[in-house]
Write a protein that holds these residues in place. Structure first.
Motif, PDB file in Angstrom:
ATOM      1  N   HIS A  22      57.417  51.671  46.636  1.00 38.33           N
ATOM      2  CA  HIS A  22      57.357  50.765  45.457  1.00 38.33           C
ATOM      3  C   HIS A  22      58.293  49.673  45.601  1.00 38.33           C
ATOM      4  O   HIS A  22      57.784  48.717  45.051  1.00 38.33           O
ATOM      5  CB  HIS A  22      57.668  51.780  44.299  1.00 38.33           C
ATOM      6  CG  HIS A  22      56.626  52.523  43.941  1.00 38.33           C
ATOM      7  ND1 HIS A  22      56.743  53.528  42.861  1.00 38.33           N
ATOM      8  CD2 HIS A  22      55.321  52.827  44.479  1.00 38.33           C
ATOM      9  CE1 HIS A  22      55.675  54.336  42.543  1.00 38.33           C
ATOM     10  NE2 HIS A  22      54.635  53.931  43.793  1.00 38.33           N
ATOM     11  N   SER A  29      55.281  41.465  45.340  1.00 40.93           N
ATOM     12  CA  SER A  29      54.668  40.838  44.009  1.00 40.93           C
ATOM     13  C   SER A  29      55.677  39.633  43.365  1.00 40.93           C
ATOM     14  O   SER A  29      55.156  38.590  43.050  1.00 40.93           O
ATOM     15  CB  SER A  29      54.681  41.946  42.890  1.00 40.93           C
ATOM     16  OG  SER A  29      54.299  41.567  41.584  1.00 40.93           O
ATOM     17  N   ALA A  35      50.253  43.129  47.021  1.00 41.02           N
ATOM     18  CA  ALA A  35      50.951  44.493  47.632  1.00 41.02           C
ATOM     19  C   ALA A  35      49.975  45.668  47.047  1.00 41.02           C
ATOM     20  O   ALA A  35      49.700  45.574  45.830  1.00 41.02           O
ATOM     21  CB  ALA A  35      52.144  44.725  47.322  1.00 41.02           C
ATOM     22  N   ILE A  36      50.030  46.744  47.737  1.00 38.12           N
ATOM     23  CA  ILE A  36      49.542  47.965  46.925  1.00 38.12           C
ATOM     24  C   ILE A  36      50.652  49.029  47.722  1.00 38.12           C
ATOM     25  O   ILE A  36      50.623  49.088  48.797  1.00 38.12           O
ATOM     26  CB  ILE A  36      48.110  48.357  47.389  1.00 38.12           C
ATOM     27  CG1 ILE A  36      47.259  47.366  46.413  1.00 38.12           C
ATOM     28  CG2 ILE A  36      47.872  50.018  47.117  1.00 38.12           C
ATOM     29  CD1 ILE A  36      45.540  47.747  46.796  1.00 38.12           C
ATOM     30  N   SER A  37      51.102  49.699  46.901  1.00 38.70           N
ATOM     31  CA  SER A  37      51.769  51.128  47.467  1.00 38.70           C
ATOM     32  C   SER A  37      51.276  52.294  47.035  1.00 38.70           C
ATOM     33  O   SER A  37      50.473  52.499  46.072  1.00 38.70           O
ATOM     34  CB  SER A  37      53.428  50.966  46.770  1.00 38.70           C
ATOM     35  OG  SER A  37      53.272  51.506  45.476  1.00 38.70           O
ATOM     36  N   LYS A  60      44.303  39.126  47.935  1.00 35.62           N
ATOM     37  CA  LYS A  60      43.918  40.332  47.312  1.00 35.62           C
ATOM     38  C   LYS A  60      43.694  41.698  48.220  1.00 35.62           C
ATOM     39  O   LYS A  60      42.766  41.251  49.085  1.00 35.62           O
ATOM     40  CB  LYS A  60      42.746  40.231  46.097  1.00 35.62           C
ATOM     41  CG  LYS A  60      42.720  41.386  45.153  1.00 35.62           C
ATOM     42  CD  LYS A  60      41.713  40.798  44.137  1.00 35.62           C
ATOM     43  CE  LYS A  60      41.127  42.212  43.399  1.00 35.62           C
ATOM     44  NZ  LYS A  60      42.315  42.977  42.437  1.00 35.62           N
ATOM     45  N   ARG A  64      42.936  51.456  49.862  1.00 36.87           N
ATOM     46  CA  ARG A  64      44.084  52.182  49.601  1.00 36.87           C
ATOM     47  C   ARG A  64      44.190  53.413  50.310  1.00 36.87           C
ATOM     48  O   ARG A  64      43.257  53.587  51.068  1.00 36.87           O
ATOM     49  CB  ARG A  64      44.035  52.131  47.985  1.00 36.87           C
ATOM     50  CG  ARG A  64      42.787  52.893  47.490  1.00 36.87           C
ATOM     51  CD  ARG A  64      42.730  52.844  46.150  1.00 36.87           C
ATOM     52  NE  ARG A  64      42.283  51.631  45.699  1.00 36.87           N
ATOM     53  CZ  ARG A  64      43.210  50.960  44.713  1.00 36.87           C
ATOM     54  NH1 ARG A  64      44.292  51.419  44.249  1.00 36.87           N
ATOM     55  NH2 ARG A  64      42.674  49.657  44.542  1.00 36.87           N
TER      56      ARG A  64
ATOM     57  N   ARG B  47      49.292  39.914  32.904  1.00 34.19           N
ATOM     58  CA  ARG B  47      49.202  40.834  34.417  1.00 34.19           C
ATOM     59  C   ARG B  47      50.404  41.999  34.221  1.00 34.19           C
ATOM     60  O   ARG B  47      51.320  41.522  34.224  1.00 34.19           O
ATOM     61  CB  ARG B  47      49.306  39.708  35.543  1.00 34.19           C
ATOM     62  CG  ARG B  47      48.889  40.617  36.841  1.00 34.19           C
ATOM     63  CD  ARG B  47      48.676  39.761  37.844  1.00 34.19           C
ATOM     64  NE  ARG B  47      49.907  39.484  38.687  1.00 34.19           N
ATOM     65  CZ  ARG B  47      49.954  38.999  39.676  1.00 34.19           C
ATOM     66  NH1 ARG B  47      49.093  38.880  40.704  1.00 34.19           N
ATOM     67  NH2 ARG B  47      51.488  39.018  40.424  1.00 34.19           N
ATOM     68  N   PHE B  49      51.926  45.295  36.883  1.00 32.16           N
ATOM     69  CA  PHE B  49      51.659  45.809  38.187  1.00 32.16           C
ATOM     70  C   PHE B  49      52.247  47.329  38.002  1.00 32.16           C
ATOM     71  O   PHE B  49      53.299  47.721  38.033  1.00 32.16           O
ATOM     72  CB  PHE B  49      52.735  45.160  39.258  1.00 32.16           C
ATOM     73  CG  PHE B  49      52.816  45.592  40.504  1.00 32.16           C
ATOM     74  CD1 PHE B  49      51.406  45.635  41.212  1.00 32.16           C
ATOM     75  CD2 PHE B  49      53.801  46.189  41.355  1.00 32.16           C
ATOM     76  CE1 PHE B  49      51.495  45.933  42.566  1.00 32.16           C
ATOM     77  CE2 PHE B  49      53.654  46.550  42.636  1.00 32.16           C
ATOM     78  CZ  PHE B  49      52.413  46.351  43.180  1.00 32.16           C
ATOM     79  N   THR B  51      50.878  51.797  37.799  1.00 34.50           N
ATOM     80  CA  THR B  51      50.230  52.843  38.575  1.00 34.50           C
ATOM     81  C   THR B  51      48.985  53.044  37.658  1.00 34.50           C
ATOM     82  O   THR B  51      48.916  52.677  36.435  1.00 34.50           O
ATOM     83  CB  THR B  51      51.040  54.218  38.763  1.00 34.50           C
ATOM     84  OG1 THR B  51      51.256  54.609  37.304  1.00 34.50           O
ATOM     85  CG2 THR B  51      52.226  53.977  39.301  1.00 34.50           C
ATOM     86  N   GLN B 182      43.196  50.287  39.178  1.00 34.95           N
ATOM     87  CA  GLN B 182      43.748  50.583  38.029  1.00 34.95           C
ATOM     88  C   GLN B 182      43.139  49.984  36.958  1.00 34.95           C
ATOM     89  O   GLN B 182      43.093  50.488  35.749  1.00 34.95           O
ATOM     90  CB  GLN B 182      45.272  50.336  38.261  1.00 34.95           C
ATOM     91  CG  GLN B 182      46.088  50.954  39.246  1.00 34.95           C
ATOM     92  CD  GLN B 182      45.774  50.835  40.637  1.00 34.95           C
ATOM     93  OE1 GLN B 182      44.990  50.066  41.329  1.00 34.95           O
ATOM     94  NE2 GLN B 182      46.552  51.330  41.604  1.00 34.95           N
ATOM     95  N   ARG B 218      50.417  51.746  42.662  1.00 29.90           N
ATOM     96  CA  ARG B 218      50.498  50.465  41.673  1.00 29.90           C
ATOM     97  C   ARG B 218      49.375  49.361  42.161  1.00 29.90           C
ATOM     98  O   ARG B 218      48.945  49.379  43.291  1.00 29.90           O
ATOM     99  CB  ARG B 218      51.941  49.757  41.957  1.00 29.90           C
ATOM    100  CG  ARG B 218      52.911  50.609  41.072  1.00 29.90           C
ATOM    101  CD  ARG B 218      54.207  50.371  41.514  1.00 29.90           C
ATOM    102  NE  ARG B 218      55.044  51.069  40.838  1.00 29.90           N
ATOM    103  CZ  ARG B 218      55.486  51.144  39.720  1.00 29.90           C
ATOM    104  NH1 ARG B 218      55.180  50.242  38.788  1.00 29.90           N
ATOM    105  NH2 ARG B 218      56.451  52.093  39.374  1.00 29.90           N
ATOM    106  N   TYR B 220      47.479  45.780  40.283  1.00 30.69           N
ATOM    107  CA  TYR B 220      47.649  44.554  39.174  1.00 30.69           C
ATOM    108  C   TYR B 220      46.653  45.215  37.917  1.00 30.69           C
ATOM    109  O   TYR B 220      45.507  45.278  38.378  1.00 30.69           O
ATOM    110  CB  TYR B 220      47.305  43.148  39.611  1.00 30.69           C
ATOM    111  CG  TYR B 220      48.405  42.725  40.590  1.00 30.69           C
ATOM    112  CD1 TYR B 220      49.695  42.551  40.224  1.00 30.69           C
ATOM    113  CD2 TYR B 220      47.911  42.504  42.042  1.00 30.69           C
ATOM    114  CE1 TYR B 220      50.673  42.305  41.184  1.00 30.69           C
ATOM    115  CE2 TYR B 220      48.867  42.304  42.818  1.00 30.69           C
ATOM    116  CZ  TYR B 220      50.228  41.991  42.596  1.00 30.69           C
ATOM    117  OH  TYR B 220      51.083  41.723  43.337  1.00 30.69           O
TER     118      TYR B 220
END
Lengths: 229, 413
Positions: A22, A29, A35-37, A60, A64, B47, B49, B51, B182, B218, B220
């Motif tokens: 995270h 960011s 980013a994606i966690s 982008k 995931r 925007r 960020f 979950t 999301q 997480r 956007y």
């Protein structure tokens, strides 16, 4: 950065593996990267295998879930290797060519066969005594994950110290909604420090020391992380 | 537990609404009612960020929900815990934990019939447990929203994302959307209330999302401001008026066909269910209007087309990009937003020139593949490939999708 980097973090419950992903994602960011966690724990319990994943890139990101083919594998606890507390066997399964393995220890843990496997893929194996670092600098092993974050950032330059500082403030500086287990751990680490500012500072110091050490290592070896170019 | 988890109740004390809920000065009490059109399309968005669980929370904050009832189950718990926080802040009027899912689904049915805007959520085994009641909602013409955070239902036990459970829901008469990420989870959840309560629809809407990949990760999300909320439910302009002291229960429940002769019972059942499924179809125009259609199409002219829903769309987008950037091949992608109503017409039109169709899925039964085959039977000469599929909760690596698209090339395994 030119290319996306996919990082798999393997550790044990309670070590902050999920938090690390995270923080890395939030830091990316802050630098206007994408980013994606993704956490992937089983039962939320101490010492059980826990994994998380973070993808950071210049554009982008859509995909995931767990990283079956990571560029970087971070091992937060020696037991991931020595006791097989890993979601995959071997722990580096699926690692891409020119990848990086970062291990929290200062003694050699790999068998000759494993070393050979990784050498064939031109994978860099980097040892960092992250828990010792955490104890020395922050005074608590709960900051192990900070040293791990610093190491990967220093080696790859995927994110800078400033962004990590901002992400750390976001995560521990304000109210944060997490699961029950994570909230309990947050309370535990807050109790280790007299003030919130001290917690932030000590953790940041831990990241910085690991970051500098990894940067120096990369410089001394003339190491350019090919995974990202 | 997090400090936002709710209110503390001491033994012996009576449970009371927290003071914030009633206080006139709270942020919740200052929320302004806006039209769905303003909320969905005109309000400025910022925007965040967050979950998927937080995205659901933010949708519920703006949805003017009267009552939320649920029973905790991973990976749904995190969302409903946060709905508890919304209740404590006064954004949701009533909130409680039911005894288990059968009770929850029954209770929320009662809430819906009484005219309240109703929300529940569950996951995997919880959905299966509540299924008897869930399958009866559409016939009861109950507008409500059910959030489903998909999770493994079959043995061996697992809490990981796998959406086999949706196969059981498909033929129940519920409207079903499948969120990809999301942002979708935020948008679809909010829009589901409005579509559900349209007079010519008057049906429950399920918004499914793959657990963990979306709920615990997480991403956007563009959010409208938190000081606005949707117009309240108007239960007197629906297909069946709400039940109150002046309106008796709908005839179907007060005068059950089972008490009549078999022939009357058959006729009532047939016309009633035809009307339910016609209402499912009538939701199309609102899905078009509010959600941009039942499908999204990328590269419509391609010979090879991927048809997917949920997280499989995200994995496919990445595979489509890699095919184009690394191999110079254009691959088509059809994202199925709505599983019920199913986009039969849209698929027939979009696939008329396709030579190969792949249906990647996060379950072992391949329910979407069957749906696609049924829709295209007699309308397409394309080979419809059943896969790639992963099950038990693992993610679908883009390499695996590429391997199915280009069987002659070698990807990472």
């Amino acid at each position: 950065m030119k290319r996306r980097i996919n990082i798999r973090m393997s550790g044990l419950g309670g070590q902050g593996v999920v938090t690390s992903a995270h923080i890395m994602a939030m830091a990316a960011s802050k630098e206007d990267k994408f980013a994606i966690s993704n956490p992937f724990f089983g039962a939320e319990k101490r010492m059980a295998p826990a994994e998380s994943y973070v993808r950071i890139g210049p554009e982008k990101i859509f995909d995931r879930g767990e990283l079956v083919y990571p560029d970087v594998v971070m091992v937060f606890h020696p037991q991931v290797i020595t006791m097989g507390k890993s979601y995959t066997m071997p722990f580096y399964s699926g690692i891409k060519k020119n990848g990086i393995v970062i291990i929290n220890d200062d003694i050699e843990l790999l068998t000759d066969e494993e070393k050979e496997d990784l050498a064939k893929m031109n994978v860099l194996v980097y040892y960092v005594p992250a828990t010792k670092m955490a104890l020395d600098i922050a005074g608590t092993e709960l900051s192990t994950n900070m040293a791990m974050i610093g190491s990967v950032a220093g080696l790859t330059n995927v994110i800078g110290m400033e962004a990590l500082d901002l992400a750390l403030q976001d995560r521990f500086g304000k109210k944060y909604v997490a699961s029950g287990g994570t909230a309990t751990l947050d309370e535990a680490i807050k109790k280790k420090f007299a003030k919130k500012e001290m917690l932030l500072q000590k953790n940041l110091d831990t990241i910085k020391v690991a970051f500098d050490q990894a940067t120096d290592y990369a410089k001394s070896k003339n190491y350019i992380p090919a995974v990202m170019s | 537990m997090a400090d936002s988890a709710g209110v503390e109740v001491k033994p012996g004390a009576t449970v009371q609404a927290p003071p914030q809920a009633a206080s006139a000065g709270s942020e919740a009490s200052r929320q302004r009612v806006v039209s769905p059109e303003y909320m969905f399309f005109e309000a400025p968005r910022e925007r965040a960020f967050i979950t998927g669980s937080e995205a659901a929370k933010e949708a519920i904050r703006r949805a003017n929900v009267d009552i939320a009832i649920s029973y905790p189950i991973t990976p749904q718990s995190e969302t409903m815990q946060q709905v508890g926080a919304l209740w404590a802040e006064g954004y949701v009027k009533e909130y409680y934990r039911g005894e288990e899912e059968f009770g929850v689904m029954s209770a929320i049915a009662g809430a819906s019939r009484s005219g309240a805007r109703s929300l529940t959520a569950t996951a995997g085994p919880g959905l299966m447990r509540g299924m008897e009641v869930v399958a009866s909602w559409p016939g009861g013409r109950m507008p409500l929203v059910l959030l489903i955070m998909c999770r493994v239902i079959n043995a061996p036990l697992s809490i990981q994302p796998d959406n086999a459970e949706l196969a059981y829901l498909l033929n129940s008469g519920n409207i079903i959307f499948h969120a990809e990420n999301q942002q979708d989870f935020f948008d679809y959840s909010l829009k589901a209330f409005i579509i559900s309560e349209k007079p010519e629809v008057t049906l429950p809407v399920a918004v499914a999302v793959d657990g963990f990949f979306v709920t615990h990760a997480r991403g956007y999300v563009m959010l409208p401001p938190s000081d606005i909320k949707l117009t309240p439910r108007d239960p007197y302009h629906e297909a069946i008026p709400a039940m109150d002291n002046e309106n008796p229960p709908a005839r179907i429940s007060r005068d059950a066909p089972i008490q009549k002769s078999n022939f009357i019972s058959y006729h009532v059942h047939a016309s009633w269910q035809q009307e339910v499924w016609a209402a499912v179809e009538r939701s199309r125009k609102y899905i078009d209007k509010y959600m941009g259609g039942l499908v999204e199409i990328v590269n419509p002219d391609a010979e090879t087309i991927i048809v997917a829903s949920g997280s499989a769309v995200s994995q496919s987008r990445e595979a489509v990009r890699q095919a184009e950037e690394d191999l110079g091949e254009r691959i088509g992608l059809i994202k199925v937003r709505s599983l019920r109503p199913f986009p039969t017409r849209e698929l027939r039109e979009a696939c008329k020139n396709a030579k190969r169709i792949l249906v990647p899925e996060f379950n072992c039964v391949g329910w979407l593949h069957r749906e696609v085959c049924t829709a295209l039977y007699g309308y397409s000469n394309a080979e419809i490939i059943p896969g790639p599929r992963v099950f038990g909760g693992i993610s679908l690596p883009t390499e695996m999708i590429l391997q199915y698209i280009f069987p002659d090339k070698k990807f990472a395994f």
